[in-house]
Design an enzyme around this catalytic site. Structure first.
Site, short mmCIF file in Angstrom:
data_model
loop_
_atom_site.label_atom_id
_atom_site.label_comp_id
_atom_site.label_asym_id
_atom_site.label_seq_id
_atom_site.Cartn_x
_atom_site.Cartn_y
_atom_site.Cartn_z
N SER A 163 -1.74 11.46 7.84
CA SER A 163 -1.98 10.02 7.97
C SER A 163 -1.45 9.46 9.29
CB SER A 163 -1.26 9.32 6.81
OG SER A 163 -1.18 7.94 7.05
N GLU B 48 0.04 6.86 9.42
CA GLU B 48 1.36 6.30 9.10
C GLU B 48 2.47 7.19 9.67
OE1 GLU B 48 2.62 3.41 7.20
OE2 GLU B 48 0.70 2.83 8.01
N TYR C 166 6.67 7.04 2.22
CA TYR C 166 5.35 7.69 2.22
C TYR C 166 5.14 8.44 3.53
CZ TYR C 166 0.27 8.06 2.88
OH TYR C 166 -1.00 8.51 3.17
P1 NAP Z 1 -6.24 7.37 -3.25
O1 NAP Z 1 -7.52 6.63 -3.47
O2 NAP Z 1 -4.95 6.71 -3.56
O3 NAP Z 1 -6.36 8.74 -4.08
C1 NAP Z 1 -5.24 9.57 -4.29
C2 NAP Z 1 -5.64 10.68 -5.22
O4 NAP Z 1 -4.49 11.50 -5.50
C3 NAP Z 1 -6.16 10.20 -6.60
O5 NAP Z 1 -7.16 11.08 -7.03
C4 NAP Z 1 -4.93 10.35 -7.47
O6 NAP Z 1 -5.22 10.49 -8.85
C5 NAP Z 1 -4.38 11.64 -6.92
N1 NAP Z 1 -2.99 11.90 -7.27
C6 NAP Z 1 -1.94 11.06 -7.19
N2 NAP Z 1 -0.82 11.67 -7.62
C7 NAP Z 1 -1.17 12.93 -7.98
C8 NAP Z 1 -0.48 14.02 -8.54
N3 NAP Z 1 0.83 13.97 -8.80
N4 NAP Z 1 -1.17 15.17 -8.78
C9 NAP Z 1 -2.50 15.24 -8.56
N5 NAP Z 1 -3.22 14.22 -8.05
C10 NAP Z 1 -2.56 13.07 -7.77
O7 NAP Z 1 -6.14 7.86 -1.73
P2 NAP Z 1 -7.31 8.03 -0.64
O8 NAP Z 1 -7.41 6.77 0.12
O9 NAP Z 1 -8.49 8.65 -1.27
O10 NAP Z 1 -6.61 9.08 0.34
C11 NAP Z 1 -6.76 10.49 0.14
C12 NAP Z 1 -5.63 11.20 0.85
O11 NAP Z 1 -5.64 10.87 2.24
C13 NAP Z 1 -4.23 10.83 0.37
O12 NAP Z 1 -3.42 11.97 0.51
C14 NAP Z 1 -3.78 9.76 1.35
O13 NAP Z 1 -2.38 9.72 1.40
C15 NAP Z 1 -4.41 10.26 2.63
N6 NAP Z 1 -4.77 9.28 3.62
C16 NAP Z 1 -5.50 8.17 3.29
C17 NAP Z 1 -5.89 7.30 4.27
C18 NAP Z 1 -6.74 6.09 3.97
O14 NAP Z 1 -6.79 5.18 4.81
N7 NAP Z 1 -7.45 6.06 2.86
C19 NAP Z 1 -5.52 7.53 5.62
C20 NAP Z 1 -4.78 8.67 5.90
C21 NAP Z 1 -4.42 9.55 4.91
P3 NAP Z 1 -5.48 9.20 -9.80
O15 NAP Z 1 -6.91 8.79 -9.54
O16 NAP Z 1 -5.25 9.74 -11.15
O17 NAP Z 1 -4.50 8.14 -9.38
O1 F7E Z 2 -1.77 -2.25 4.44
C1 F7E Z 2 -0.54 -5.53 5.45
C2 F7E Z 2 0.46 -4.40 5.27
O2 F7E Z 2 -1.65 -1.21 2.18
C3 F7E Z 2 -2.32 -2.53 5.71
C4 F7E Z 2 -2.97 3.91 3.03
O3 F7E Z 2 -4.26 4.41 2.76
O4 F7E Z 2 -3.50 3.62 5.33
C5 F7E Z 2 -3.04 2.93 4.19
O5 F7E Z 2 -1.74 2.40 4.40
C6 F7E Z 2 -1.54 -3.65 6.37
C7 F7E Z 2 -0.03 -3.44 6.35
O6 F7E Z 2 -2.59 0.09 4.15
C8 F7E Z 2 -0.82 -7.20 2.24
O7 F7E Z 2 1.79 -4.87 5.48
C9 F7E Z 2 -0.57 -7.76 4.31
O8 F7E Z 2 0.51 -3.80 7.60
O9 F7E Z 2 -3.91 -1.72 3.20
P1 F7E Z 2 -2.51 -1.29 3.38
P2 F7E Z 2 -1.51 0.93 4.97
O10 F7E Z 2 -0.13 0.56 4.64
O11 F7E Z 2 -1.91 0.85 6.41
C10 F7E Z 2 -2.68 4.71 5.76
C11 F7E Z 2 -3.34 5.34 6.97
C12 F7E Z 2 -2.37 5.67 4.68
O12 F7E Z 2 -2.19 6.86 4.91
C13 F7E Z 2 -2.04 5.08 3.35
O13 F7E Z 2 -2.19 6.06 2.33
O14 F7E Z 2 -1.78 -4.85 5.64
N1 F7E Z 2 -0.65 -6.40 4.28
N2 F7E Z 2 -0.65 -8.26 3.08
C14 F7E Z 2 -0.82 -6.03 3.01
N3 F7E Z 2 -0.99 -4.81 2.46
C15 F7E Z 2 -1.18 -4.74 1.12
N4 F7E Z 2 -1.38 -3.54 0.54
N5 F7E Z 2 -1.16 -5.86 0.32
C16 F7E Z 2 -0.98 -7.11 0.84
O15 F7E Z 2 -0.96 -8.11 0.12
#
Ligand code: NAP
Ligand code: F7E
Length: 348
Positions: free
Chosen positions: A134, A136, A157
């Protein structure tokens, strides 16, 4: 027929990746957590009754906190490619559940890597592994960020993802395994979890426009994110595993926008003045914030031939169109006397 195993198949990315791999002719196996309610909604479009013939999507109960189940699943499935997408992926929640997040995100990856290494060693099979890293991990590092930028994680995280990243690098070097770290910047879609800021905004503005909700409570509006479309990003995951040698890649659009700008675009879609609707609730602030993420995906462009198709404005519009339609359906049902369970409107 190639076989893929996806952990986190029920998540946003897992569902897009499963669709992509099925379309490419793969047999797809997903690890699903047992839950008291259905957690396979995102797979509805591709799930078929396992009793039917010719089924290419199979789901296996499992959890990355359970090493022996991961070993059993690998033995049973014998995949050619493993995509490790499972995570407690919410940054704000990781401050409340730091130890659990580490167990799933960092140690969970290690458990799967050890099971994978032993599987390859015992069966002598060539298996490739993708790790969902990520942006992050860059955290407070100055933008733009690329593969050479030093990590500076700002949440439990992010620290856990850094550990998982280095476990992967170490296993690649120590055991000569084909492991790729994708360092993906934020990617969203109509399937995004409803407590992430983009979806929280598109759900709430649509419901407010139709009179189903009156306020939207948010945290920090000043942070900048490099937001892409999830459907584009899962292609990059697949491409990484099709190369001659394993490597690590940043995947991003190369554009950054603030949460405020996202609100501007989303509100314009439904002709609302968000300043009259949005209130700041400190519960959504993070103890340490990531201010600006902006990815430089030059390496993915040149080596993988990958480029995003959907830009910022298109992304906001497609999410708004989807959520306005959901809100319209909800309103129709309410007017007919039905009530629906609500999503994450008050959370996130
Ligand atoms: P997501 O929608 O939160 O999906 C996470 C998945 O992991 C869900 O299928 C969840 O199952 C499963 N999971 C959680 N805890 C688990 C456990 N203990 N054992 C097995 N499965 C488990 O995340 P996403 O947005 O699709 O992201 C996919 C991956 O990319 C994650 O690793 C995330 O950290 C990473 N990532 C995401 C982003 C982004 O912007 N979306 C960016 C960079 C990296 P349930 O459905 O049962 O909750
Ligand atoms: O926050 C601000 C918050 O929770 C984005 C995950 O997929 O991307 C995701 O992480 C921004 C932050 O995503 C609210 O403070 C304001 O600055 O949508 P987010 P994230 O933290 O960037 C990365 C790449 C991952 O890997 C993660 O798994 O938005 N923000 N107000 C808020 N965020 C949330 N959630 N809720 C609010 O009310």
């Amino acid at each position: 027929m190639k076989k893929a195993l996806i952990s986190g198949v029920t998540g946003q990315d897992g569902s897009f990746l499963a669709e992509l791999l099925l379309a490419k002719g793969y047999e797809v196996h997903g690890i699903v957590r047992r839950a008291s309610t259905f957690n396979t909604g995102r797979l509805d479009g591709i799930y078929a009754d396992p009793h039917e013939s010719g089924i290419r999507l199979s789901l296996h109960y499992g959890d990355v906190t359970d090493a022996s189940c991961l070993r059993h699943i690998l033995e049973k499935v014998q995949p050619d490619e493993i995509y490790n997408l499972a995570a407690q992926s919410h940054v704000r929640v990781s401050f409340d559940q730091a130890e659990y997040t580490a167990d799933v995100v960092a140690t969970g990856t290690l458990r799967l890597l050890e099971a994978y290494r032993d599987h390859v060693r015992v069966l002598g099979r060539a298996v490739r592994f993708y790790q969902a890293g990520s942006s992050e991990m860059f955290g407070a590092a100055n933008p733009p960020q690329n593969e050479s930028t030093a990590f500076y994680p700002r949440s439990p995280y992010a620290v856990s993802k850094v550990a998982a990243h280095w476990y992967c690098v170490n296993f690649r070097e120590a055991y000569n395994l084909f492991i790729c770290n994708g360092i993906l910047f934020n990617h969203e879609s109509e399937r995004r979890g409803e407590t992430f800021v983009t979806r929280k905004i598109t759900r709430a503005l649509s419901r407010i426009k139709l009179g189903l909700q009156s306020k939207l409570y948010l945290g920090n509006l000043a942070s900048y994110r490099d937001w892409g479309y999830a459907g584009d990003y899962v292609e990059a995951m697949w491409l990484m595993l099709q190369q001659d040698a394993p490597n690590d890649y940043v995947v991003a659009t190369g554009e950054t926008h603030s949460v405020r700008e996202f609100l501007d675009q989303a509100a314009a879609c439904v002709d609302l003045d968000w300043a009259k609707i949005v209130e700041i609730d400190p519960r959504y602030l993070r103890p340490t914030e990531v201010d600006v993420l902006l990815g430089d995906a030059t390496k993915a462009h040149s080596r993988l031939g990958w480029a995003p198709r959907i830009g910022f404005q298109q992304l906001v519009t497609l999410m708004m169109n989807n959520d306005f339609e959901l809100a319209r359906q909800e309103k129709t049902l309410r007017e007919a006397g039905f009530t629906l369970p609500l999503g994450g409107g008050g959370r996130g």
